[in-house]
Design a protein around this motif. Structure first.
Motif, PDB file in Angstrom:
ATOM      1  N   GLY A 358       0.705  -1.062   0.056  1.00  0.00           N
ATOM      2  CA  GLY A 358      -0.138   0.092   0.098  1.00  0.00           C
ATOM      3  C   GLY A 358       1.018   1.186  -0.064  1.00  0.00           C
ATOM      4  N   SER A 363       3.438  -0.027  -4.949  1.00  0.00           N
ATOM      5  CA  SER A 363       2.657   0.397  -5.924  1.00  0.00           C
ATOM      6  C   SER A 363       3.136   0.659  -7.078  1.00  0.00           C
ATOM      7  CB  SER A 363       1.737   1.483  -5.254  1.00  0.00           C
ATOM      8  OG  SER A 363       0.972   1.233  -4.347  1.00  0.00           O
ATOM      9  N   GLU A 426      -5.498   1.455   7.111  1.00  0.00           N
ATOM     10  CA  GLU A 426      -5.570   2.453   5.798  1.00  0.00           C
ATOM     11  C   GLU A 426      -4.821   1.852   4.828  1.00  0.00           C
ATOM     12  OE1 GLU A 426      -6.738   4.927   9.077  1.00  0.00           O
ATOM     13  OE2 GLU A 426      -5.024   3.446   8.801  1.00  0.00           O
ATOM     14  N   GLU A 429      -6.529  -1.039   3.097  1.00  0.00           N
ATOM     15  CA  GLU A 429      -7.420  -0.749   1.989  1.00  0.00           C
ATOM     16  C   GLU A 429      -6.772  -0.164   0.700  1.00  0.00           C
ATOM     17  OE1 GLU A 429     -10.688  -0.983   2.337  1.00  0.00           O
ATOM     18  OE2 GLU A 429     -10.319  -2.190   3.852  1.00  0.00           O
ATOM     19  N   ARG A 430      -5.782   0.803   1.072  1.00  0.00           N
ATOM     20  CA  ARG A 430      -5.116   1.200  -0.397  1.00  0.00           C
ATOM     21  C   ARG A 430      -4.546   0.117  -1.232  1.00  0.00           C
ATOM     22  NH1 ARG A 430      -2.901   5.396   3.418  1.00  0.00           N
ATOM     23  NH2 ARG A 430      -1.169   4.235   3.626  1.00  0.00           N
ATOM     24  N   LEU A 433      -7.513  -1.680  -2.731  1.00  0.00           N
ATOM     25  CA  LEU A 433      -8.182  -0.947  -3.946  1.00  0.00           C
ATOM     26  C   LEU A 433      -7.492  -0.687  -5.082  1.00  0.00           C
ATOM     27  CD1 LEU A 433     -10.489   0.831  -4.674  1.00  0.00           C
ATOM     28  CD2 LEU A 433      -9.311   2.888  -3.574  1.00  0.00           C
ATOM     29  N   LEU A 434      -5.934  -0.771  -4.985  1.00  0.00           N
ATOM     30  CA  LEU A 434      -5.152  -0.696  -6.048  1.00  0.00           C
ATOM     31  C   LEU A 434      -5.145  -1.985  -6.818  1.00  0.00           C
ATOM     32  CD1 LEU A 434      -3.002   0.652  -8.064  1.00  0.00           C
ATOM     33  CD2 LEU A 434      -1.307  -0.154  -6.252  1.00  0.00           C
ATOM     34  N   GLU A 436      -7.745  -3.976  -6.741  1.00  0.00           N
ATOM     35  CA  GLU A 436      -8.992  -4.057  -7.718  1.00  0.00           C
ATOM     36  C   GLU A 436      -8.981  -3.451  -9.125  1.00  0.00           C
ATOM     37  OE1 GLU A 436     -11.907  -2.764  -4.978  1.00  0.00           O
ATOM     38  OE2 GLU A 436     -11.804  -4.556  -3.916  1.00  0.00           O
ATOM     39  N   GLN A 437      -8.192  -2.121  -8.859  1.00  0.00           N
ATOM     40  CA  GLN A 437      -8.299  -1.475 -10.264  1.00  0.00           C
ATOM     41  C   GLN A 437      -7.261  -1.701 -11.367  1.00  0.00           C
ATOM     42  OE1 GLN A 437      -7.437   2.474  -8.766  1.00  0.00           O
ATOM     43  NE2 GLN A 437      -9.460   2.842  -7.779  1.00  0.00           N
ATOM     44  N   SER A 562      -6.854   5.330  -7.093  1.00  0.00           N
ATOM     45  CA  SER A 562      -6.469   4.820  -5.789  1.00  0.00           C
ATOM     46  C   SER A 562      -5.151   5.251  -5.449  1.00  0.00           C
ATOM     47  CB  SER A 562      -6.377   3.288  -5.563  1.00  0.00           C
ATOM     48  OG  SER A 562      -5.546   2.626  -6.878  1.00  0.00           O
ATOM     49  N   SER A 565      -4.458   8.481  -2.937  1.00  0.00           N
ATOM     50  CA  SER A 565      -4.239   8.283  -1.489  1.00  0.00           C
ATOM     51  C   SER A 565      -2.721   7.846  -0.875  1.00  0.00           C
ATOM     52  CB  SER A 565      -5.368   7.559  -0.902  1.00  0.00           C
ATOM     53  OG  SER A 565      -5.316   6.277  -1.433  1.00  0.00           O
TER      54      SER A 565
END
Length: 706
Positions: A358, A363, A426, A429-430, A433-434, A436-437, A562, A565
């Protein structure tokens, strides 16, 4: 009239010791060149055996197999009626040379050995080859009997000579010779050579392309002429990515540009140019004509062949173009992505596993893999059947065709967020979400049980229970407990890489991706044998500053909101206990320096070649808002930390080379890994200079800074 020539240059994705594949790609490039009307074809450096053979060049097998490939080329119908210029190692009088072998219609015209070796940074050519040190001299080279039977020649010219066809004259350079202060093309051009050729093995580095382009332009701007540059492309077998950029220049203008990054294994550029443009350009330069009248002539090898045709009045010629450069963010998006694709398809693995924390670094790696998926889908959409064949082998499905990058990403990328009690909601979740995208197959295992088990083993043996600093423990306890988590993550990553596809009923295994950036490696801000230990690392040669810019670029380029953040969150290892559920540990606080400062230290240490005292002197001027003592403290702290952690560089994951200050101990940065970390002599010199400057601070214009 017979003055327009059509010439071809190639960018080939060759692979060290892949003689069969290399031969196939060379023949394909010759076929395309002929289809485009070319009568001269130039390939990249050492294209027959591959540039990255390294100590395999010592083996007689490498030269034997290179001549076997040459025999296939000489006998192929594809090579008739076109001058072919190929690269391979040749043993001449028991000395090994890096050579160009130029042939036409089953006859070898010239073997031209390299005269200037690349022997710095990533290159060690003089370890394997000897530079030809006899300018303008040619000797007889006795061919192997297998080649003699094909060509009918017992010997051929070997040395520095030029080729004189019926209509023009060609001279050869090999890669590093272009970068030399006294390049061969200078005097060749003065002696009437009109076409210069350069077969290159030049790697990608951020912001480097303009240097290569400017060099090629300058070769013909002062002296006139046509310059052909061929280059390797792809991952030849190591940390380097050769980035193509084949080009043709006329009288200081670029007339054709090759791709810098692509998944095409064979790229051929052709240009049709008027030799009279060269002659008129040169004739008007009085100073050149005077110098040319005094030049020592080169040996000319006469070739009963013409590059032009008699009836070429209506043949269109190529016009100058404006070179299109990639931004650094685009280079990060494309170069490592192409490198990963080559590594994946050639390793015969089924995809990648990425520990996704995250944060910015992991990332960025995820975005690079997603960029690779985009490139693959684009290549398949445009009819690249070689890429489609590789895709189907990787996913083990002969009917599969990738349609969208997210769907292909789920097939080849597994992301893994490995949480502990110290992980925040946090970051979890980051990462989710990444994932998923971009479409990756995402896992969220907790490693607390394993961490507690390892610490429990220690406690059972010693009777001691280590504590975090936040719970009253010492610095040693605190660091050890952080490292246990980091190392358990490495073990967990490899377990999932080997068995996660098995658990899903799929064949194959995954390559583990690392995500330590060049600045953290330089500082040693990583745990030895933690998640920085992986199979390959696409960002290990990229600075944190450039990675931030790349993440920002990826938000728009790949439509990944995403990342916004992730950009705004402070970098953290999340290895210490949370405070009220929030992260209190940050990377820059742990390191004692900023990422921007690390980039400065890295460039001064490696690129500018400064030791502690010289770095202090240079930073005095660059950081004038600081007092001499503050600058000295920063420099001394950096060198102390660098030397304490230098041993970690011996085990760095093989990383994509993208930055000129990489600390990679294995190839690029040949420095010790055991230092006197007190640096007593060097630091004393700094302290003496600080004392002198502090005494004269006001007279010299220094101001106190709180």
């Amino acid at each position: 009239m017979g003055r327009k020539v059509t010439l071809a240059v190639c960018a080939l994705n060759q692979w060290a010791l892949d003689f069969e594949g290399n031969l196939k790609r060379i023949l394909h490039s010759i076929k395309i060149a002929k289809q485009n009307g070319a009568r001269y074809r130039l390939g990249p450096e050492l294209e027959i055996c591959g540039y990255g053979c390294a100590d395999h060049f010592y083996e007689s097998d490498t030269i034997l197999h290179s001549f076997q490939v040459l025999a296939e080329l000489l006998q192929s119908p594809e090579t008739t009626d076109i001058i072919c210029d190929v690269g391979m190692p040749v043993m001449h009088k028991n000395v090994r040379y890096n050579c160009r072998v130029i042939f036409l219609n089953k006859k070898i015209l010239l073997i031209r050995p390299k005269m200037v070796m690349a022997n710095g940074g990533n290159y060690r050519e003089i370890r394997w080859f000897t530079p030809w040190s006899k300018p303008r001299e040619v000797e007889d080279h006795f061919l192997p009997r297998t080649i003699q039977k094909i060509t009918g020649q017992d010997t051929v010219p070997f040395g520095e000579a030029v080729l004189a066809t019926k209509d023009t004259c060609l001279g050869t350079e090999i890669c590093e010779e272009l970068w030399s202060p006294n390049s061969p093309h200078i005097e060749m051009g003065l002696d009437g050579v009109e076409i210069f050729t350069n077969s290159s093995g030049s790697h990608h580095e951020l912001r480097k392309a303009h240097l290569r382009v400017d060099l090629v332009r300058s070769t013909t701007a002062k002296n006139g002429g046509i310059y052909l540059l061929s280059n390797l492309k792809g991952c030849d077998s190591d940390r380097l990515y050769f980035d193509g950029c084949a080009m043709i220049s006329l009288n200081g203008d670029i007339v054709t540009q090759g791709a810098q990054f692509s998944l095409h294994d064979v790229e051929v550029l052709t240009a049709t140019l008027d030799l009279e443009d060269v002659r008129s350009y040169r004739a008007q330069i009085s100073s050149r004509c005077i110098t040319a009248s005094r030049v020592t002539p080169f040996r000319r090898i006469r070739v009963d062949f013409s590059l032009s045709s008699l009836d070429d009045v209506y043949l269109l010629t190529s016009n100058p173009i404006q070179w299109q450069y990639h931004s650094p963010e685009e280079e990060i998006s494309l170069g490592p992505a192409c490198w990963l694709w080559d590594y994946l398809r050639r390793s015969k693995q089924s995809g990648f596993l990425l520990p996704l924390s995250g944060g910015i670094d992991s990332s960025a790696v995820a975005c690079i893999v997603f960029s690779m998926c985009c490139l693959v889908c684009e290549a398949v959409d445009t009819g690249n059947f070689d890429v489609l064949h590789d895709v189907r082998q990787i996913v083990n499905d002969e009917s599969y065709t990738p349609k969208v990058p997210q769907e292909f990403c789920k097939r080849v990328l597994t992301t893994c967020y490995m949480s502990t009690d110290n992980s925040s909601k946090e970051t979890n979740e980051r990462a989710k979400l990444l994932a998923e995208q971009i479409g990756s197959y995402h896992l969220t295992p907790s490693i607390d049980t394993a961490v507690k088990a390892v610490v429990g083993i220690f406690s059972a043996v010693t009777g001691k229970i280590p504590q975090f600093r936040a719970h009253g423990g010492s610095g040693r306890e605190n660091l050890a407990l952080q490292n246990v988590q980091a190392r358990v993550r490495m073990v967990t990553a490899y377990l999932f890489a080997q068995l996660s596809l098995w658990a899903r009923g799929l064949p194959g295994g995954l390559l583990v991706l690392g995500s330590a950036n060049v600045d953290e490696s330089l500082r040693g801000y990583l745990t030895k044998y933690d998640c920085s230990s992986a199979d390959i690392n696409p960002i290990g040669g990229i600075s944190k500053t450039d990675l931030r810019a790349f993440i920002q670029y990826s938000v728009e380029k790949f439509q990944l909101p995403s990342l916004t953040s992730i950009m705004s969150a402070p970098p953290t290892a999340e290895l210490e206990p949370l405070t009220d559920g929030k992260v209190s540990q940050t990377d820059e606080r742990d390191m004692g320096m900023t990422y921007d400062e690390l980039s400065v230290y890295g460039k001064l240490r490696k690129v500018v070649k400064t030791g502690p005292y010289s770095m202090f002197c240079k930073l005095l001027l660059a950081w004038r808002t600081l007092t001499p003592k503050q600058v000295a403290d920063k420099v001394k702290f950096f060198f102390r930390m660098y030397s304490i952690h230098r041993h970690k560089m011996t085990t760095l994951t093989p990383a994509y080379h993208a930055e000129s200050y990489s600390p990679d101990d294995n190839r690029f940065d040949l420095r010790p890994f055991l230092y006197n970390t007190a640096w007593p002599w060097q630091f004393r010199c700094i302290d003496e200079q600080v004392s002198c400057l502090e005494e004269n601070r006001r007279d010299d214009g220094w101001e106190e800074v709180d």
